[in-house]
Design a protein around this motif. Sequence first.
Motif, PDB file in Angstrom:
ATOM      1  N   UNK A 538     -12.200   3.713  -8.536  1.00 56.38           N
ATOM      2  CA  UNK A 538     -12.315   3.808  -7.083  1.00 56.38           C
ATOM      3  C   UNK A 538     -10.966   4.247  -6.518  1.00 56.38           C
ATOM      4  N   UNK A 539     -10.979   5.260  -5.649  1.00 57.36           N
ATOM      5  CA  UNK A 539      -9.763   5.681  -4.957  1.00 57.36           C
ATOM      6  C   UNK A 539      -9.762   5.117  -3.552  1.00 57.36           C
ATOM      7  N   UNK A 540      -8.664   4.473  -3.190  1.00 58.35           N
ATOM      8  CA  UNK A 540      -8.490   3.935  -1.838  1.00 58.35           C
ATOM      9  C   UNK A 540      -7.189   4.483  -1.266  1.00 58.35           C
ATOM     10  N   UNK A 541      -7.072   4.458   0.027  1.00 59.20           N
ATOM     11  CA  UNK A 541      -5.830   4.874   0.684  1.00 59.20           C
ATOM     12  C   UNK A 541      -5.279   3.716   1.492  1.00 59.20           C
ATOM     13  N   UNK A 542      -3.973   3.776   1.771  1.00 57.43           N
ATOM     14  CA  UNK A 542      -3.349   2.688   2.523  1.00 57.43           C
ATOM     15  C   UNK A 542      -2.139   3.234   3.268  1.00 57.43           C
ATOM     16  N   UNK A 543      -1.725   2.489   4.268  1.00 59.94           N
ATOM     17  CA  UNK A 543      -0.473   2.777   4.956  1.00 59.94           C
ATOM     18  C   UNK A 543       0.228   1.455   5.217  1.00 59.94           C
ATOM     19  N   UNK A 544       1.510   1.538   5.529  1.00 59.18           N
ATOM     20  CA  UNK A 544       2.285   0.351   5.859  1.00 59.18           C
ATOM     21  C   UNK A 544       2.623   0.363   7.346  1.00 59.18           C
ATOM     22  N   UNK A 545       3.226  -0.712   7.789  1.00 60.27           N
ATOM     23  CA  UNK A 545       3.481  -0.881   9.221  1.00 60.27           C
ATOM     24  C   UNK A 545       4.422   0.175   9.780  1.00 60.27           C
ATOM     25  N   UNK A 546       5.252   0.813   8.946  1.00 60.18           N
ATOM     26  CA  UNK A 546       6.203   1.786   9.483  1.00 60.18           C
ATOM     27  C   UNK A 546       5.638   3.201   9.500  1.00 60.18           C
ATOM     28  N   UNK A 547       4.390   3.386   9.080  1.00 60.41           N
ATOM     29  CA  UNK A 547       3.783   4.711   9.057  1.00 60.41           C
ATOM     30  C   UNK A 547       2.788   4.844  10.198  1.00 60.41           C
ATOM     31  N   UNK A 548       2.961   5.868  11.033  1.00 54.66           N
ATOM     32  CA  UNK A 548       2.054   6.154  12.129  1.00 54.66           C
ATOM     33  C   UNK A 548       1.270   7.412  11.777  1.00 54.66           C
ATOM     34  N   UNK A 549       0.184   7.264  10.997  1.00 50.87           N
ATOM     35  CA  UNK A 549      -0.597   8.417  10.558  1.00 50.87           C
ATOM     36  C   UNK A 549       0.307   9.474   9.911  1.00 50.87           C
ATOM     37  N   UNK A 550       1.458   9.047   9.406  1.00 57.54           N
ATOM     38  CA  UNK A 550       2.463   9.848   8.705  1.00 57.54           C
ATOM     39  C   UNK A 550       3.130  10.888   9.579  1.00 57.54           C
ATOM     40  N   UNK A 565      10.585   3.317  -1.575  1.00 59.14           N
ATOM     41  CA  UNK A 565       9.525   2.398  -2.006  1.00 59.14           C
ATOM     42  C   UNK A 565       8.628   3.126  -3.002  1.00 59.14           C
ATOM     43  N   UNK A 566       8.586   2.704  -4.259  1.00 62.52           N
ATOM     44  CA  UNK A 566       7.765   3.407  -5.249  1.00 62.52           C
ATOM     45  C   UNK A 566       6.292   3.526  -4.855  1.00 62.52           C
ATOM     46  N   UNK A 567       5.801   2.578  -4.054  1.00 59.65           N
ATOM     47  CA  UNK A 567       4.393   2.622  -3.660  1.00 59.65           C
ATOM     48  C   UNK A 567       4.067   3.851  -2.822  1.00 59.65           C
ATOM     49  N   UNK A 568       5.089   4.448  -2.218  1.00 59.30           N
ATOM     50  CA  UNK A 568       4.874   5.618  -1.364  1.00 59.30           C
ATOM     51  C   UNK A 568       5.367   6.912  -2.019  1.00 59.30           C
ATOM     52  N   UNK A 601       2.158  11.820  -9.113  1.00 66.44           N
ATOM     53  CA  UNK A 601       2.763  11.106 -10.238  1.00 66.44           C
ATOM     54  C   UNK A 601       2.195   9.691 -10.324  1.00 66.44           C
ATOM     55  N   UNK A 602       1.977   9.220 -11.538  1.00 64.58           N
ATOM     56  CA  UNK A 602       1.473   7.869 -11.755  1.00 64.58           C
ATOM     57  C   UNK A 602       2.585   6.855 -11.510  1.00 64.58           C
ATOM     58  N   UNK A 603       2.281   5.868 -10.678  1.00 66.91           N
ATOM     59  CA  UNK A 603       3.188   4.751 -10.409  1.00 66.91           C
ATOM     60  C   UNK A 603       2.465   3.479 -10.819  1.00 66.91           C
ATOM     61  N   UNK A 614      -4.724   3.897  -5.911  1.00 66.50           N
ATOM     62  CA  UNK A 614      -4.375   3.783  -4.493  1.00 66.50           C
ATOM     63  C   UNK A 614      -3.425   4.910  -4.099  1.00 66.50           C
ATOM     64  N   UNK A 615      -3.706   5.503  -2.941  1.00 62.83           N
ATOM     65  CA  UNK A 615      -2.959   6.663  -2.464  1.00 62.83           C
ATOM     66  C   UNK A 615      -2.349   6.337  -1.106  1.00 62.83           C
ATOM     67  N   UNK A 616      -1.032   6.338  -1.032  1.00 60.81           N
ATOM     68  CA  UNK A 616      -0.349   6.088   0.236  1.00 60.81           C
ATOM     69  C   UNK A 616      -0.505   7.269   1.171  1.00 60.81           C
ATOM     70  N   UNK A 617      -0.615   6.959   2.469  1.00 60.94           N
ATOM     71  CA  UNK A 617      -0.629   8.028   3.465  1.00 60.94           C
ATOM     72  C   UNK A 617       0.633   8.881   3.409  1.00 60.94           C
ATOM     73  N   UNK A 618       1.713   8.305   2.890  1.00 59.91           N
ATOM     74  CA  UNK A 618       2.987   9.023   2.864  1.00 59.91           C
ATOM     75  C   UNK A 618       3.029  10.102   1.792  1.00 59.91           C
TER      76      UNK A 618
END
Length: 692
Positions: A538-550, A565-568, A601-603, A614-618
């Motif tokens: 399953x592929x999901x996307x996410x953002x953090x509090x400092x991202x405004x639709x990137x 942040x490696x997650x981004x 890249x795989x993290x 999981x795919x970050x909006x960034x």
Amino acid sequence: IDPRLSTGAAKADEWIPIRPATDRHFVLGMIHSLMYEHKIYDAEFLKWGANGGYLIKDDGWFKRSKTEKGKPPWGYPRRGPMDFFPQDKSEYYKPLVWDSVDNCAKVFDDPTIKDIALEGTYEVEGERVRPAFQFIKDAYKDYTPEWAEKITTVPAKTISRIAKEFGEAAEIGKTIEIDGEVYPFRPACFNWYRGAQAHKYSALDNQVFSLLNLLVGSHAAPGGLIPVTLGYPHYIMSPVEPGPDGLLDPRPHQFGPIPPFTWPPNSSTLMELFPIGVGPGQNHFLTLTEPEKYGLTFKPKICLIYHCNPIWSMPGNVEKWYKIMRDFEFVWAIDLFWNESTTFADIILPDRDFLESWNLLMCEPPATEGLNLRQPVTEPLYPETREAWEIMCEIADRIGKLGELYGLWNFMLFGNDPELALDTSGKKRYTAIEIYERRAKFLTRHVWPPERDLNWFKEHGHNVIPKPAKNIYYFSNKRGRDCRKPFYCEYMLKIKKELEENISKANIPFEWDTKGYQAFPDATMHSVHNEPPEYDLYAITFKEHFLNFTENLSIPWIREIADRDPHHRGLLINPKTAEKKGIKEGDHVEVRSPYGVLTGRAVFTEGIHPECVAVSNATNRTVSHNPITRLGGGGFNTLLPNNFKNTDNVTGAMESVAKVKIKKLDTPPPEVTKSAIPEYKAGRKWGPVIRP
């Protein structure tokens, strides 16, 4: 409860990873556990503050009196001349409840009722009936934690334990006095966001989360879940008041009354088929490519992109979105940025930044009321820019529609108040300041007196006050029995029946699924789980509090935070899953769904469900004219389906999860997957900007 160890989950006492698009089934397991195993529920609230005791026939409809009729007993005076959400004052035959002391059926508001039965099976006028609570309990008999474990991957013991902890935390039976009224005190709530409900059967997801809160009496109760309105214009247009059957008057369509059904459709979003939904903009993906199939008798020629980025934010293969944008005769935009969508614009009219402009509003306030004035703190960096209000007025004036625009604003912004109405002759132009002056007077005159002008707000900044308890909580020792909350929502059956009748009469040329209209939610699985088995993640996307639709990734400081942040910086995958796939950390990988593909890249992280990527909006921007913004290997939404099979036909919600397969790439991919971009008029090439 989240497939990913989010920032919020990291601060929790416990993180429960869950298979995406199964949150409803987790909650169904909790509700079964509370009803059958722990027997924890707020019986008094279900009887008197909700309709848990209304008698339900085997066909799912209320059992009603054949003689006693009713109407909503009262309604708020409309604050101002606007009535955007008229109260439903229809006469109705009153629903029945079972008086467990007198052992007979009575209308729900009979003053002689001694107690209301929540459980049992009864016979009224030769028909078998059950209280709504019993009706739902019987339907949920098989939704055990063990059943839920097979769907969610959350252990049954965990589901049962969380249910018990949640029920006990609600402190059922406790009360609190606020401003002279005694309310239930329920310091527990189930809160949710887009990831839990943006799926094929979104309405059922949202219903079950509300049902859990209603079960323990924590919905709109002190300590519990506080419903949030959008702010103005909803304070003035959508007060909470009684409707038919002694229940809250339904206001499901947050931007106005239910749109009338028409066919052929008047909207390219097919809003006519979503009577209680929100405009499903993603439907343009279907209607603008096959207009005849979907009944459109017109073809939009002009597209306005107003502070949005549909190519990036809408689901569906991006190449198809490119074609839709190319097919418009003229595209114009009002925005601050070049992005995936404004790249297609013939002209971009630059708005002013929030530091350079005005606004007067209150948006989505859970615990406050009033208005905030935003004032410019600097002169415009580029003097040729204008505020969007003035741009719209200029365009409307040039095409001879200024009077119509002001007429719309008179209705939406000033409630047709004759003293504040704009001149609709089209002969006078108003500045943004003049419009805000009228808004300040209108809202303080009709909603938050005393009346104030814009100069007052310039000096004081706001007139915000804590929201009074009576405007937040609707069930107390003094209020609420004629305005009950729908534990059992027969209203959904009414809407379904009306829609099906309209569809049948119109003979629309495609199937329309109405299964999502249910009086209470069942366990129907989302379509995303039915993709071919080769798509095993399953592929999901996410953002953090400092991202405004990137969009704010063009700011160097924000970009630096994301890059550290490696997650981004890549695609998140569980190391055990990666090992099975022969993937090492840092490898270039391809993620492919039945609908699209992206690379990265795989993290590695243990903070992701083993079945997820999981795919970050960034990481998934594909267009930028800003050297700070780093491009990614394709937009996440190109992985998502865009069809009615994966659209909630009730709410208009689009599927936010994709089934995918992942593989290691032998060579690094280009920064952006290049696609054939055919020549467009005047010899220009339209499509994503490709960095060399």
